[in-house]
Design a protein around this motif. Structure first.
Motif, PDB file in Angstrom:
ATOM      1  N   ASP A 141       0.849  -1.187   0.000  1.00  0.00           N
ATOM      2  CA  ASP A 141       0.000   0.000   0.000  1.00  0.00           C
ATOM      3  C   ASP A 141       0.884   1.237   0.000  1.00  0.00           C
ATOM      4  O   ASP A 141       1.289   1.739   1.049  1.00  0.00           O
ATOM      5  N   ILE A 142       1.179   1.747  -1.191  1.00  0.00           N
ATOM      6  CA  ILE A 142       2.037   2.920  -1.305  1.00  0.00           C
ATOM      7  C   ILE A 142       1.312   4.195  -0.879  1.00  0.00           C
ATOM      8  O   ILE A 142       1.926   5.234  -0.673  1.00  0.00           O
ATOM      9  N   HIS A 143      -0.023   4.097  -0.694  1.00  0.00           N
ATOM     10  CA  HIS A 143      -0.800   5.283  -0.300  1.00  0.00           C
ATOM     11  C   HIS A 143      -0.364   5.830   1.053  1.00  0.00           C
ATOM     12  O   HIS A 143      -0.570   7.013   1.338  1.00  0.00           O
ATOM     13  N   THR A 144       0.196   4.986   1.901  1.00  0.00           N
ATOM     14  CA  THR A 144       0.558   5.419   3.254  1.00  0.00           C
ATOM     15  C   THR A 144       1.824   6.276   3.272  1.00  0.00           C
ATOM     16  O   THR A 144       2.173   6.809   4.322  1.00  0.00           O
ATOM     17  N   TYR A 145       2.509   6.407   2.134  1.00  0.00           N
ATOM     18  CA  TYR A 145       3.750   7.179   2.086  1.00  0.00           C
ATOM     19  C   TYR A 145       3.600   8.366   1.142  1.00  0.00           C
ATOM     20  O   TYR A 145       3.092   8.212   0.025  1.00  0.00           O
ATOM     21  N   PRO A 146       4.038   9.560   1.557  1.00  0.00           N
ATOM     22  CA  PRO A 146       4.016  10.708   0.650  1.00  0.00           C
ATOM     23  C   PRO A 146       4.939  10.488  -0.546  1.00  0.00           C
ATOM     24  O   PRO A 146       5.952   9.790  -0.444  1.00  0.00           O
ATOM     25  N   ILE A 147       4.585  11.110  -1.667  1.00  0.00           N
ATOM     26  CA  ILE A 147       5.391  10.981  -2.882  1.00  0.00           C
ATOM     27  C   ILE A 147       6.822  11.461  -2.650  1.00  0.00           C
ATOM     28  O   ILE A 147       7.779  10.906  -3.199  1.00  0.00           O
ATOM     29  N   ASP A 148       6.981  12.483  -1.795  1.00  0.00           N
ATOM     30  CA  ASP A 148       8.315  13.052  -1.549  1.00  0.00           C
ATOM     31  C   ASP A 148       9.275  12.044  -0.930  1.00  0.00           C
ATOM     32  O   ASP A 148      10.496  12.213  -1.011  1.00  0.00           O
ATOM     33  N   LEU A 149       8.740  10.994  -0.288  1.00  0.00           N
ATOM     34  CA  LEU A 149       9.603  10.014   0.363  1.00  0.00           C
ATOM     35  C   LEU A 149      10.104   8.942  -0.609  1.00  0.00           C
ATOM     36  O   LEU A 149      10.951   8.131  -0.236  1.00  0.00           O
ATOM     37  N   ILE A 150       9.577   8.916  -1.828  1.00  0.00           N
ATOM     38  CA  ILE A 150      10.036   7.939  -2.823  1.00  0.00           C
ATOM     39  C   ILE A 150      11.299   8.500  -3.476  1.00  0.00           C
ATOM     40  O   ILE A 150      11.253   9.444  -4.262  1.00  0.00           O
ATOM     41  N   LYS A 151      12.448   7.920  -3.138  1.00  0.00           N
ATOM     42  CA  LYS A 151      13.740   8.456  -3.575  1.00  0.00           C
ATOM     43  C   LYS A 151      14.297   7.755  -4.811  1.00  0.00           C
ATOM     44  O   LYS A 151      15.144   8.312  -5.501  1.00  0.00           O
ATOM     45  N   ARG A 152      13.866   6.539  -5.071  1.00  0.00           N
ATOM     46  CA  ARG A 152      14.366   5.784  -6.226  1.00  0.00           C
ATOM     47  C   ARG A 152      13.237   4.951  -6.809  1.00  0.00           C
ATOM     48  O   ARG A 152      12.378   4.456  -6.077  1.00  0.00           O
ATOM     49  N   VAL A 153      13.271   4.768  -8.114  1.00  0.00           N
ATOM     50  CA  VAL A 153      12.360   3.858  -8.802  1.00  0.00           C
ATOM     51  C   VAL A 153      13.202   2.993  -9.730  1.00  0.00           C
ATOM     52  O   VAL A 153      13.944   3.512 -10.564  1.00  0.00           O
ATOM     53  N   ARG A 154      13.098   1.689  -9.574  1.00  0.00           N
ATOM     54  CA  ARG A 154      13.865   0.765 -10.416  1.00  0.00           C
ATOM     55  C   ARG A 154      12.927  -0.098 -11.246  1.00  0.00           C
ATOM     56  O   ARG A 154      11.862  -0.499 -10.765  1.00  0.00           O
ATOM     57  N   ILE A 155      13.352  -0.396 -12.453  1.00  0.00           N
ATOM     58  CA  ILE A 155      12.687  -1.412 -13.266  1.00  0.00           C
ATOM     59  C   ILE A 155      13.656  -2.589 -13.350  1.00  0.00           C
ATOM     60  O   ILE A 155      14.791  -2.425 -13.799  1.00  0.00           O
ATOM     61  N   VAL A 156      13.212  -3.749 -12.885  1.00  0.00           N
ATOM     62  CA  VAL A 156      14.074  -4.926 -12.795  1.00  0.00           C
ATOM     63  C   VAL A 156      13.529  -6.021 -13.702  1.00  0.00           C
ATOM     64  O   VAL A 156      12.329  -6.327 -13.663  1.00  0.00           O
ATOM     65  N   ARG A 157      14.405  -6.594 -14.517  1.00  0.00           N
ATOM     66  CA  ARG A 157      14.013  -7.698 -15.391  1.00  0.00           C
ATOM     67  C   ARG A 157      14.393  -9.020 -14.746  1.00  0.00           C
ATOM     68  O   ARG A 157      15.536  -9.229 -14.353  1.00  0.00           O
TER      69      ARG A 157
END
Length: 398
Positions: A141-157
């Motif tokens: 549930d990513i709703h519980t975290y503000p967008i500002d706290l997302i520091k990295r986004v990875r796409i993994v194969r």
């Protein structure tokens, strides 16, 4: 740092776009590493300046988000720093000289180049690689975290598809223990571990059980013509079988480690050099199959979650020493019963587990490293710190 992982639902055009982004990220990393090799003494600033030159020179690099190329440079920085630290410490064996990537499987964005949908179940990548909007499947549930706290986004194969990982700057909550017992653990191949209370945890042997099916899938690859679609599919089936075994090991280690930390306030275990042990060609497969490194990594993570003290002690003479009188009783690996002249008769691994607990209580041992990569005082092979530093919160590993 928490890592929330989702399965991505993709179209064929998006698969090609992601593969292109991964290849570009690998290209930047290898070019920056080659630049460092050819110009010894260059610092961090020069590496980023060279990355800017690559973006100006190659259009396909410019099409990738600038923060994603910065992440590739950071990977080179970490590899160089690790190599220099090993040299300064005169670490025995390989110093870990930085190597070129041949088959990268991920691309990493920082705080730009992506946008979450208001429902938080879709994510759009905004650079010119053409990835576009991806649908996310997962229980987190990513709703519980503000967008500002997302520091990295990875796409993994991976062998079974593509995953999106959101790295959130947050701390997981603590939980209460069910009891405050003290326990010593002796890991082994006959049993996953034996504790100082006489309990033996069964060794699941996931690879051994799946080995017949894995070998059959591997043979099927060579019956297909090279370069054809059927050979690619056969390789995919073979890779997915190995991936399943890997996930089984990780989930088993996680579950057992959680139970141990939840039920005990003090846990002592062996400070084993797994990398050195797997050099034994007769036991390497069994040692890798039992996943001691993953078990220790999760022990150290759940120790923080439950407030458990975990201590690593040197394993020397823990199997030979009598836990009752302290006398050394020499025995080979085939001897599974400890019998001392003082009358103490115990299963060999239980005797070792009791000695491990006594040793930890008497000498203090080494406090276990934690899952955030801070204050690591002991090493389980050379990759433990890296594994701990990139540990995801109770989700499949990277």
């Amino acid at each position: 740092m928490l890592v929330l992982e989702y399965k991505a639902v993709l179209k064929k055009t998006q698969v090609k776009a992601i593969d292109e982004a991964i290849r570009t990220s690998q290209f930047v990393r290898n070019k920056v590493l080659r630049y460092w090799m050819d110009n010894r003494g260059v610092g961090k600033k020069q590496l980023y300046q060279y990355n800017t030159q690559l973006r100006a020179e190659f259009e396909f690099v410019k099409n990738l988000n600038s923060h994603a190329t910065h992440a590739s440079v950071e990977n080179v920085e970490r590899a160089i720093s690790r190599f220099r630290d090993n040299c300064k410490k005169n670490k025995p064996g390989s110093s870990g000289y930085p190597q070129f990537k041949k088959d990268a499987r991920s691309v990493e964005y920082k705080t730009s180049g992506w946008k979450l949908h208001p429902t938080r179940r879709r994510i759009t990548f905004l650079d010119k690689k053409g990835i576009g909007e991806l649908k996310l499947l997962g229980k987190w549930d990513i709703h519980t975290y503000p967008i500002d706290l997302i520091k990295r986004v990875r796409i993994v194969r991976r062998a079974d598809g593509y995953y999106v990982q959101l790295c959130v700057k947050a701390v997981s909550g603590t939980e209460l223990r069910t009891s405050d017992e003290e326990i010593g653990l002796d890991v082994g191949l006959e049993h996953f571990y034996s504790d100082s209370n006489g309990h033996h945890q069964e060794n699941p042997r996931f690879l051994r059980k799946a080995e017949k099916a894995i070998k059959h899938a591997q043979r099927r690859i060579y019956t297909k013509e090279k370069g054809k679609n059927n050979r690619r599919k056969a390789r995919g089936r073979y890779a997915r079988k190995h991936l399943r075994v890997s996930r089984q090991r990780e989930e088993h280690a996680k579950r057992i480690a959680r139970n141990v930390c939840k039920a005990n306030a003090y846990v002592a275990y062996e400070d084993l050099n797994v990398k050195g042990l797997v050099r034994n060609r007769r036991l390497a497969k069994s040692i890798n199959d039992v996943a001691w490194s993953a078990f220790r990594r999760w022990l150290e993570y759940f120790a923080i979650k439950f407030g458990t003290q975990v201590v690593a002690v040197p394993p020397h003479y823990t199997s030979q020493k009598c836990s009752n009188c302290g006398h050394i009783v020499k025995k080979g690996l085939s001897t599974r019963t400890h019998a001392c002249k003082c009358g103490c008769v115990l299963q060999r691994d239980v005797n070792a587990a009791i000695n491990i607990l006594f040793k930890a209580k008497s000498t203090g041992g080494h406090p276990g490293s934690n899952a955030w990569g801070v204050g690591t005082s002991t090493l389980l092979g050379v990759t433990l710190v890296e594994q701990v530093a990139t540990l995801s919160q109770e989700s499949p590993g990277f």
